[in-house]
Design a protein around this motif. Structure first.
Motif, PDB file in Angstrom:
ATOM      1  N   ALA A  77       0.833  -1.205   0.000  1.00  0.00           N
ATOM      2  CA  ALA A  77       0.000   0.000   0.000  1.00  0.00           C
ATOM      3  C   ALA A  77       0.869   1.256   0.000  1.00  0.00           C
ATOM      4  O   ALA A  77       0.585   2.217  -0.724  1.00  0.00           O
ATOM      5  CB  ALA A  77      -0.927  -0.002   1.217  1.00  0.00           C
ATOM      6  N   GLU A  78       1.926   1.244   0.790  1.00  0.00           N
ATOM      7  CA  GLU A  78       2.825   2.402   0.842  1.00  0.00           C
ATOM      8  C   GLU A  78       3.489   2.635  -0.515  1.00  0.00           C
ATOM      9  O   GLU A  78       3.566   3.765  -0.997  1.00  0.00           O
ATOM     10  CB  GLU A  78       3.886   2.197   1.916  1.00  0.00           C
ATOM     11  N   ALA A  79       3.956   1.569  -1.139  1.00  0.00           N
ATOM     12  CA  ALA A  79       4.588   1.693  -2.454  1.00  0.00           C
ATOM     13  C   ALA A  79       3.596   2.230  -3.478  1.00  0.00           C
ATOM     14  O   ALA A  79       3.927   3.109  -4.289  1.00  0.00           O
ATOM     15  CB  ALA A  79       5.149   0.352  -2.900  1.00  0.00           C
ATOM     16  N   TYR A  80       2.365   1.713  -3.440  1.00  0.00           N
ATOM     17  CA  TYR A  80       1.364   2.199  -4.391  1.00  0.00           C
ATOM     18  C   TYR A  80       1.068   3.676  -4.172  1.00  0.00           C
ATOM     19  O   TYR A  80       0.955   4.441  -5.131  1.00  0.00           O
ATOM     20  CB  TYR A  80       0.060   1.397  -4.312  1.00  0.00           C
ATOM     21  N   ASN A  81       0.952   4.091  -2.919  1.00  0.00           N
ATOM     22  CA  ASN A  81       0.679   5.498  -2.635  1.00  0.00           C
ATOM     23  C   ASN A  81       1.769   6.407  -3.177  1.00  0.00           C
ATOM     24  O   ASN A  81       1.499   7.545  -3.567  1.00  0.00           O
ATOM     25  CB  ASN A  81       0.487   5.718  -1.135  1.00  0.00           C
ATOM     26  N   VAL A  82       2.993   5.919  -3.217  1.00  0.00           N
ATOM     27  CA  VAL A  82       4.104   6.695  -3.781  1.00  0.00           C
ATOM     28  C   VAL A  82       4.018   6.716  -5.307  1.00  0.00           C
ATOM     29  O   VAL A  82       4.086   7.774  -5.929  1.00  0.00           O
ATOM     30  CB  VAL A  82       5.468   6.132  -3.316  1.00  0.00           C
ATOM     31  N   ALA A  84       1.518   6.163  -7.257  1.00  0.00           N
ATOM     32  CA  ALA A  84       0.288   6.754  -7.786  1.00  0.00           C
ATOM     33  C   ALA A  84       0.474   8.234  -8.097  1.00  0.00           C
ATOM     34  O   ALA A  84      -0.175   8.769  -9.001  1.00  0.00           O
ATOM     35  CB  ALA A  84      -0.852   6.567  -6.781  1.00  0.00           C
ATOM     36  N   LYS A  85       1.365   8.891  -7.390  1.00  0.00           N
ATOM     37  CA  LYS A  85       1.609  10.328  -7.575  1.00  0.00           C
ATOM     38  C   LYS A  85       2.826  10.605  -8.451  1.00  0.00           C
ATOM     39  O   LYS A  85       3.144  11.755  -8.731  1.00  0.00           O
ATOM     40  CB  LYS A  85       1.834  10.981  -6.213  1.00  0.00           C
ATOM     41  N   HIS A  91      10.433   5.377 -21.729  1.00  0.00           N
ATOM     42  CA  HIS A  91      11.620   5.432 -22.570  1.00  0.00           C
ATOM     43  C   HIS A  91      12.050   4.002 -22.871  1.00  0.00           C
ATOM     44  O   HIS A  91      12.385   3.257 -21.949  1.00  0.00           O
ATOM     45  CB  HIS A  91      12.750   6.205 -21.865  1.00  0.00           C
ATOM     46  N   ASN A  92      11.996   3.638 -24.141  1.00  0.00           N
ATOM     47  CA  ASN A  92      12.335   2.271 -24.564  1.00  0.00           C
ATOM     48  C   ASN A  92      11.556   1.213 -23.776  1.00  0.00           C
ATOM     49  O   ASN A  92      12.111   0.195 -23.367  1.00  0.00           O
ATOM     50  CB  ASN A  92      13.833   2.018 -24.435  1.00  0.00           C
ATOM     51  N   GLY A  93      10.286   1.494 -23.531  1.00  0.00           N
ATOM     52  CA  GLY A  93       9.426   0.531 -22.857  1.00  0.00           C
ATOM     53  C   GLY A  93       9.561   0.488 -21.348  1.00  0.00           C
ATOM     54  O   GLY A  93       8.980  -0.374 -20.692  1.00  0.00           O
ATOM     55  N   VAL A  94      10.323   1.425 -20.773  1.00  0.00           N
ATOM     56  CA  VAL A  94      10.542   1.470 -19.325  1.00  0.00           C
ATOM     57  C   VAL A  94      10.097   2.831 -18.805  1.00  0.00           C
ATOM     58  O   VAL A  94      10.411   3.868 -19.392  1.00  0.00           O
ATOM     59  CB  VAL A  94      12.039   1.252 -18.984  1.00  0.00           C
ATOM     60  N   PHE A  95       9.348   2.839 -17.683  1.00  0.00           N
ATOM     61  CA  PHE A  95       8.936   4.094 -17.068  1.00  0.00           C
ATOM     62  C   PHE A  95      10.129   4.719 -16.354  1.00  0.00           C
ATOM     63  O   PHE A  95      10.768   4.081 -15.519  1.00  0.00           O
ATOM     64  CB  PHE A  95       7.788   3.857 -16.071  1.00  0.00           C
ATOM     65  N   VAL A  96      10.429   5.976 -16.692  1.00  0.00           N
ATOM     66  CA  VAL A  96      11.535   6.715 -16.078  1.00  0.00           C
ATOM     67  C   VAL A  96      10.928   7.799 -15.203  1.00  0.00           C
ATOM     68  O   VAL A  96      10.168   8.645 -15.677  1.00  0.00           O
ATOM     69  CB  VAL A  96      12.455   7.346 -17.148  1.00  0.00           C
ATOM     70  N   LYS A  97      11.262   7.757 -13.909  1.00  0.00           N
ATOM     71  CA  LYS A  97      10.744   8.756 -12.983  1.00  0.00           C
ATOM     72  C   LYS A  97      11.270  10.132 -13.361  1.00  0.00           C
ATOM     73  O   LYS A  97      12.412  10.289 -13.789  1.00  0.00           O
ATOM     74  CB  LYS A  97      11.183   8.445 -11.540  1.00  0.00           C
ATOM     75  N   GLU A  98      10.420  11.141 -13.187  1.00  0.00           N
ATOM     76  CA  GLU A  98      10.790  12.517 -13.498  1.00  0.00           C
ATOM     77  C   GLU A  98      12.076  12.925 -12.799  1.00  0.00           C
ATOM     78  O   GLU A  98      12.955  13.551 -13.384  1.00  0.00           O
ATOM     79  CB  GLU A  98       9.645  13.435 -13.087  1.00  0.00           C
TER      80      GLU A  98
END
Length: 101
Positions: A77-82, A84-85, A91-98
């Motif tokens: 739940a904690e990981a999802y809450n992070v 989710a925002k 990039h090349n099929g991988v999500f890159v955090k801002e």
């Protein structure tokens, strides 16, 4: 530690106790082994084995978390809450955090 456990999580934890699984390090190594089985099943296109391996990873993680004093469902739940925002892009099929750009 938050008490937020489903019946299935409790059943997995009890199964681990019943089987005498008590060593956190050994259990974590089992997690790693099972993740490897996911990779093999995916690579070889073994759908039934892929489904089984995802379940095995969950079981080994639930038991490892308990042995290490972590509430599995609360950590999820904690990981999802992070995430989710989280902002970023693909990039090349991988999500890159801002913040990692």
């Amino acid at each position: 530690m938050q008490e937020n456990k489903t019946d299935l999580t409790k059943a997995v934890q009890q199964w681990g106790k019943n089987k005498g699984i008590t060593d956190p390090r050994a259990q974590f190594m089992k997690v790693v082994e099972e993740v490897g089985e996911i990779a093999e099943a995916y690579d070889k296109g073994w759908q039934d084995k892929l489904v089984d391996s995802f379940g095995d990873v969950q079981v080994t993680l639930i038991i490892a978390a308990e042995l290490m004093g972590v509430d599995y469902e609360a950590s999820l739940a904690e990981a999802y809450n992070v995430i989710a925002k989280r902002k970023g892009h693909m990039h090349n099929g991988v999500f890159v955090k801002e913040e990692d750009e």
